[in-house]
Design a protein around this motif. Structure first.
Motif, PDB file in Angstrom:
ATOM      1  N   LEU A 121      -4.785 -30.260 -17.842  1.00 30.92           N
ATOM      2  CA  LEU A 121      -4.252 -30.112 -16.484  1.00 30.92           C
ATOM      3  C   LEU A 121      -5.178 -29.276 -15.608  1.00 30.92           C
ATOM      4  N   GLY A 122      -5.368 -29.749 -14.357  1.00 29.60           N
ATOM      5  CA  GLY A 122      -6.162 -28.982 -13.404  1.00 29.60           C
ATOM      6  C   GLY A 122      -5.323 -28.269 -12.372  1.00 29.60           C
ATOM      7  N   ALA A 123      -4.211 -28.880 -11.959  1.00 28.53           N
ATOM      8  CA  ALA A 123      -3.343 -28.277 -10.937  1.00 28.53           C
ATOM      9  C   ALA A 123      -2.049 -29.072 -10.865  1.00 28.53           C
ATOM     10  N   ILE A 124      -1.026 -28.435 -10.273  1.00 27.83           N
ATOM     11  CA  ILE A 124       0.271 -29.056 -10.057  1.00 27.83           C
ATOM     12  C   ILE A 124       0.624 -28.940  -8.576  1.00 27.83           C
ATOM     13  N   GLY A 125       0.983 -30.063  -7.956  1.00 24.07           N
ATOM     14  CA  GLY A 125       1.436 -30.073  -6.567  1.00 24.07           C
ATOM     15  C   GLY A 125       2.926 -30.367  -6.516  1.00 24.07           C
ATOM     16  N   ILE A 126       3.659 -29.627  -5.683  1.00 21.81           N
ATOM     17  CA  ILE A 126       5.114 -29.779  -5.599  1.00 21.81           C
ATOM     18  C   ILE A 126       5.537 -29.847  -4.132  1.00 21.81           C
ATOM     19  N   GLY A 127       6.388 -30.802  -3.817  1.00 16.93           N
ATOM     20  CA  GLY A 127       7.002 -30.877  -2.488  1.00 16.93           C
ATOM     21  C   GLY A 127       8.461 -30.496  -2.569  1.00 16.93           C
ATOM     22  N   LEU A 128       8.927 -29.669  -1.627  1.00 15.49           N
ATOM     23  CA  LEU A 128      10.316 -29.214  -1.586  1.00 15.49           C
ATOM     24  C   LEU A 128      10.967 -29.611  -0.264  1.00 15.49           C
ATOM     25  N   PRO A 129      12.283 -29.870  -0.265  1.00 13.92           N
ATOM     26  CA  PRO A 129      12.969 -30.306   0.959  1.00 13.92           C
ATOM     27  C   PRO A 129      13.414 -29.140   1.837  1.00 13.92           C
ATOM     28  N   GLN A 165       4.225 -21.509 -13.644  1.00 14.11           N
ATOM     29  CA  GLN A 165       3.073 -21.020 -14.417  1.00 14.11           C
ATOM     30  C   GLN A 165       3.478 -20.299 -15.703  1.00 14.11           C
ATOM     31  N   GLN A 166       4.749 -20.022 -15.877  1.00 13.73           N
ATOM     32  CA  GLN A 166       5.204 -19.514 -17.170  1.00 13.73           C
ATOM     33  C   GLN A 166       5.039 -20.579 -18.261  1.00 13.73           C
ATOM     34  N   HIS A 167       4.973 -21.849 -17.837  1.00  8.61           N
ATOM     35  CA  HIS A 167       4.845 -22.961 -18.785  1.00  8.61           C
ATOM     36  C   HIS A 167       3.449 -23.576 -18.760  1.00  8.61           C
ATOM     37  N   PHE A 168       2.813 -23.622 -17.571  1.00  5.70           N
ATOM     38  CA  PHE A 168       1.501 -24.243 -17.426  1.00  5.70           C
ATOM     39  C   PHE A 168       0.596 -23.300 -16.645  1.00  5.70           C
ATOM     40  N   LYS A 169      -0.473 -22.840 -17.270  1.00  5.69           N
ATOM     41  CA  LYS A 169      -1.345 -21.828 -16.679  1.00  5.69           C
ATOM     42  C   LYS A 169      -2.400 -22.475 -15.785  1.00  5.69           C
ATOM     43  N   VAL A 170      -1.944 -23.115 -14.726  1.00 11.19           N
ATOM     44  CA  VAL A 170      -2.838 -23.776 -13.779  1.00 11.19           C
ATOM     45  C   VAL A 170      -2.369 -23.446 -12.359  1.00 11.19           C
ATOM     46  N   PRO A 171      -3.226 -23.651 -11.353  1.00 12.83           N
ATOM     47  CA  PRO A 171      -2.785 -23.448  -9.970  1.00 12.83           C
ATOM     48  C   PRO A 171      -1.602 -24.353  -9.629  1.00 12.83           C
ATOM     49  N   VAL A 172      -0.601 -23.789  -8.969  1.00 14.38           N
ATOM     50  CA  VAL A 172       0.580 -24.535  -8.539  1.00 14.38           C
ATOM     51  C   VAL A 172       0.657 -24.444  -7.019  1.00 14.38           C
ATOM     52  N   VAL A 200      -8.349 -29.115  -7.095  1.00 18.44           N
ATOM     53  CA  VAL A 200      -9.216 -29.227  -8.273  1.00 18.44           C
ATOM     54  C   VAL A 200     -10.650 -29.579  -7.876  1.00 18.44           C
ATOM     55  N   LEU A 201     -10.802 -30.400  -6.843  1.00 15.68           N
ATOM     56  CA  LEU A 201     -12.132 -30.869  -6.437  1.00 15.68           C
ATOM     57  C   LEU A 201     -12.693 -30.133  -5.238  1.00 15.68           C
ATOM     58  N   SER A 202     -12.106 -29.013  -4.873  1.00 14.08           N
ATOM     59  CA  SER A 202     -12.622 -28.222  -3.766  1.00 14.08           C
ATOM     60  C   SER A 202     -13.967 -27.603  -4.162  1.00 14.08           C
TER      61      SER A 202
END
Length: 398
Positions: free
Chosen positions: A146-154, A183-190, A386-388
């Motif tokens: 994993l490189g990063a996680i993106g999340i959208g919220l309403p 990030q407690q579960h996945f140590k990547v940028p969120v 990730v590609l910045s």
């Protein structure tokens, strides 16, 4: 937590080192070392060193040879989409969709659930993290990829921290550290943003990749806009740019809105407002979907109500067109499923009330990505990080 890096911005601020070479390979078009040296103006030996660094971390890979002019054909290099994975998650009021994708944006696995955002962050984000683990296994990969996680919220999100701020339909979420919990579960940028912003990114990525000035209008329970200007998503100082639903419209005198003011666009043209108006006139309309069903059945009263909603939205968008000057306005959200009647009302007013120069080449079009716009935008958000140039430099240096 900067995540979406526009091509124009990259050109204005070229990064030193390997990222300068990588940005030329990011589009997937294979190039030789000689071509990279010519495009960057760097010495051939410098390009070779940077290509080697990018290959060591797997971000680029050889893809065969170019046509030979005598001797061994020169090697071609391009982005390796499988080098990292990203997660995109669209968490709506009553649904959740999460996908795992590669660096080209190709979706490898996905999972959808009927899930109420009102269940709270522990329940919703717990499901999200469990779903990501399942999808990684389905894709035959691990969390290490994993490189990063993106999340959208309403709801409104403070983009720099990823925390929802006073979200009206998200009880228990106010100022919750969403990235920290994940990030407690996945140590990547969120990276976290509101749903309309990620819809704009998703629509641009899927249907308008060459368009640098685009507005995505979501017409559902509320009404909001994601604004991309000069290739850059515009969030404003506190992340609330594009909240069109609470702009006052001429026809709204005396109409109360849930925000406490009167005359707001949402109170006239939002899904619940249309359903309430039709119900008061004796129609069976308790929800946005009921309004859409009436329109599709040819009910004249419902068609007129949706057309008028389009005119009211057009009143606000005419000002936006004069102010922001987009080349494309995309109309999405639940009520966009009512079809051309909503678009016709919007076009009628925007083209009449905006400046002629601003509308000379303006296109007002329905969403192409539809219900997948949000999750595709979340993927785009993660890939952008990730590609910045900063991330590429860090990976190559490491």
């Amino acid at each position: 937590m900067k995540s979406d890096v526009a091509p124009q911005r990259l050109a204005a601020q070229p990064a030193a080192g390997a990222s300068e070479v990588f940005q030329l390979l990011r589009d997937g078009q294979p190039r030789t070392r000689a071509e990279l040296a010519q495009l960057t103006g760097l010495a051939r030996s410098t390009v070779t060193a940077r290509v080697d660094a990018l290959m060591r971390v797997g971000l680029i890979a050889p893809v065969g040879g170019a046509t030979s002019t005598g001797g061994r054909p020169p090697s071609l290099f391009a982005l390796n989409p499988a080098a990292r994975l990203v997660v995109g998650a669209d968490l709506g009021a009553t649904h959740a969709l999460v996908v795992v994708a590669d660096l080209s944006g190709a979706v490898l696995a996905e999972e959808r659930a009927e899930l109420s955002i009102a269940s709270g962050p522990d329940s919703v984000l717990g499901w999200l993290c469990d779903a990501v683990a399942r999808l990684l296994q389905e894709a035959g990969r691990s969390a290490a990829d994993l490189g990063a996680i993106g999340i959208g919220l309403p709801g409104p999100v403070e983009h720099d921290t990823g925390r929802p701020i006073n979200p009206p339909i998200m009880p228990g979420w106010d100022r919750v550290d969403v990235p920290g919990l994940v990030q407690q579960h996945f140590k990547v940028p969120v990276l976290v943003d509101n749903d309309v912003n990620i819809m704009a990114l998703g629509e641009q990525a899927m249907a308008w990749p060459e368009t640098a000035d685009l507005m995505l209008i979501k017409v559902a329970t509320g009404i909001g806009a994601g604004i991309i200007s000069s290739g850059q998503l515009q969030r404003g100082a506190q992340g609330t740019a594009g909240d069109l639903g609470h702009v006052r419209v001429p026809r709204g005198d005396g109409v109360a809105c849930r925000c406490g003011n009167t005359g707001c666009l949402e109170a006239l043209a939002g899904g619940p407002a249309l359903a309430a108006a039709l119900s008061a006139d004796g129609k069976k309309a308790n929800s946005s979907q009921d309004v859409i069903d009436l329109v599709r059945s040819g009910d004249l009263q419902a068609i007129q109500a949706v057309r008028q909603a389009g005119r009211d939205i057009g009143d606000v968008l005419a000002t936006c067109v004069n102010l922001v000057n987009p080349s494309v306005i995309v109309v999405g959200g639940r009520l966009a499923q009512a079809g051309e009647h909503l678009l016709a009302g919007i076009r009628e007013v925007v083209y009449r009330r905006s400046l002629p120069l601003a509308t000379e080449h303006l296109r007002i079009a329905p969403s192409v990505a539809g219900q997948r716009a949000g999750v595709l935008g979340a993927v785009s958000l993660a890939i952008g990080h990730v590609l910045s140039p900063e991330a590429i430099e860090a990976a190559a240096s490491a």
